[in-house]
Design a protein around this motif. Sequence first.
Motif, PDB file in Angstrom:
ATOM      1  N   ALA A 201       0.818  -1.216   0.000  1.00  0.00           N
ATOM      2  CA  ALA A 201       0.000   0.000   0.000  1.00  0.00           C
ATOM      3  C   ALA A 201       0.849   1.262   0.000  1.00  0.00           C
ATOM      4  O   ALA A 201       0.438   2.307  -0.533  1.00  0.00           O
ATOM      5  CB  ALA A 201      -0.937  -0.011   1.205  1.00  0.00           C
ATOM      6  N   ASP A 202       2.050   1.158   0.568  1.00  0.00           N
ATOM      7  CA  ASP A 202       2.935   2.332   0.625  1.00  0.00           C
ATOM      8  C   ASP A 202       3.595   2.619  -0.716  1.00  0.00           C
ATOM      9  O   ASP A 202       4.225   3.678  -0.876  1.00  0.00           O
ATOM     10  CB  ASP A 202       4.010   2.116   1.696  1.00  0.00           C
ATOM     11  N   PHE A 203       3.466   1.708  -1.680  1.00  0.00           N
ATOM     12  CA  PHE A 203       4.148   1.871  -2.967  1.00  0.00           C
ATOM     13  C   PHE A 203       3.165   2.044  -4.124  1.00  0.00           C
ATOM     14  O   PHE A 203       3.578   2.196  -5.272  1.00  0.00           O
ATOM     15  CB  PHE A 203       5.048   0.661  -3.231  1.00  0.00           C
ATOM     16  N   VAL A 204       1.857   2.017  -3.820  1.00  0.00           N
ATOM     17  CA  VAL A 204       0.850   2.123  -4.875  1.00  0.00           C
ATOM     18  C   VAL A 204       0.996   3.420  -5.660  1.00  0.00           C
ATOM     19  O   VAL A 204       0.893   3.447  -6.903  1.00  0.00           O
ATOM     20  CB  VAL A 204      -0.567   2.012  -4.259  1.00  0.00           C
ATOM     21  N   SER A 205       1.248   4.513  -4.960  1.00  0.00           N
ATOM     22  CA  SER A 205       1.339   5.815  -5.641  1.00  0.00           C
ATOM     23  C   SER A 205       2.528   5.896  -6.600  1.00  0.00           C
ATOM     24  O   SER A 205       2.557   6.760  -7.475  1.00  0.00           O
ATOM     25  CB  SER A 205       1.430   6.936  -4.602  1.00  0.00           C
TER      26      SER A 205
END
Length: 640
Positions: A201-205
């Motif tokens: 989730a921390d790398f989705v962007s």
Amino acid sequence: MFDAIRNKSRILMGVLVVLIIPSFVLFGVDGYNNRAERGAVVAKIADFEITQQQWDARHQQEVDRIRASMPNLDPKMLGSDEARYASLERMVDERLVAVASEKQLLVTSDQRLANYLKQDPSIASLRGPDGKLDMDRYRQLAASQGMTPEMLEAQVRRDLSGKQVMSALQASAMASQLQSDLALQAFLQRREIQIQRFSPADFVSKVQPQDAELEQFYQSRSERFRSTESADVEFLVLDAATLAKNIHLPEQDIKSYYEQNIQRLSGQEQRRASHILINAPKDAPAAERDKARNKVEGLLASVRKEPKSFADLARKNSDDPGSARNGGDLEFFAKGAMVKAFEDAAFALKKGEISAVVESEFGFHIIQLTDIKAPMTPSLEVMRPQLEADLRQQQSKRQFAELAETFSNSVYEQADTLTPIAEKLRLQVQQVKGVSRIPSASIQGVLANPKILEALFSEESISKRRNTAAIELGNNTLVSARLISYKPSALRPFADVKDQVRTEFVLEQAMVLAKAEGQARLAEWQKQPDLARVGPALIVSRDQTQGQAQKLVDAVLRTDPSSMPSLVGVDFGAMGYALVRVNKVVPRELSSPQQKAQTLNQFQRLLVGAESAAYMAHLRAQFKVQILAPKPKPTALAAS
């Protein structure tokens, strides 16, 4: 049969995991194969063969038993190939034990069989007050398991003989407290750890896909984007419950049934008595019994002379401590509650009468009948709901038995429609849209049954749109179904699933980035431990995981204690990546004597299970067991 082999331990299962066979799964699918394969041999034990048909029948029995005991069970639980294979392994092991008992001449005698059946609670309950076995109910008990009384007794004999194969081995398996402590010290070792997580989730962007990347992802993983195979279905149900609703009961039939069963409905007459008991076991010396008889006859003469003294004489002389303090009073009892000699005498007396001396297995009695409670007879109106329900059930079962053959023949003879048989038997053709091969939560009732779905989605049903054969679901229920329309699984157009493709692509790439970041930090921190940024310390062990995933706990416990503190990486796939610093081994807390005794008992059971499993493996080799059916690969859920 062998609970020790299948028994699970909450805490210690891992101690001997390399030796203990997995517990047999009780759930399974119906899994009927093509008719041509029904006679195939699926397993061999010595000269004995298990066929596909026998496997199917045994598996269906297990499924029916589970459904009867767990009616709310999710049908998907019955769809496991591993579970179906487990039922075959269970058959193999049972037959293997039977073969071993025959080869080792472990025969169950008629006397041992009789003693076992006499003590079995389910059979003991079939005995009447006179101790005789109710043969009609005994036959019904056997029939409920698909057997005759002779078949049931043969099965029990085989089971008793089979138990002898394992009993000596299980009785000889002993574990010491030292063995238990050493195993627990290794298995339940505690370690202090600190964790740093890298979540997708921390790398989705950071993932910004182009349309070309999405289309390539769509093509390379096309199976993910296929529509679900589905069909519109019509079906017909013949069941006793539906037939019962349409049964008209003439008033005279209800009255006649009430009159015929009034004695059963009224219950039993109850009697209240007091007694004086003088103990005299039948195996006592003759002189002792003569002394007891003389005493009781003297007491009888006294109570006949002065009946009102009965209670006082009972308190002073009776050898039955439970009733003596109450003046010999035994409260109310019905037939079947007392030993036969006592009961016969009590029920032959009139209220207020005193018996002659009554001899029983306990000694000599004097009985005084103090009261009679006649059974209460409920009125017709009070009993009407129960009587009507009983009559409808009886008549509906008879109707079902009469119509079942007609139903089965008709759906086969007029295989392209269900309407004629529905009109003939006054049944309703029901329709459901969007039925899939795998049971779904949105579909309830008979179309959630794996057996029905397998028949509906068979190649013949799809290509010819014929009625399925009449399928028996138990509880006096037959079902036939047919496809009205069928939509095969197909790859959905990219435009229709583009949003789904984007979501899955971004998640997959975020997983890759999270893992890469974690592995990079692992390499960096291993070179420069002072740079490691990890969370607060916590202590984990196999029995106290602190909410951590088993995969992480296993990785921590595999770390070499001599190299601590050390770093280990754990890949959780869709859940990301974790770096764990394993700081040190933490001594276990001392167990109380009660905990030690409990764990020793658990270890003992595991040891018995391990040795039993090893012996079963030896027997498989000795008798050349071959399981010819392919073993299914574990699913992702089972593997985790």
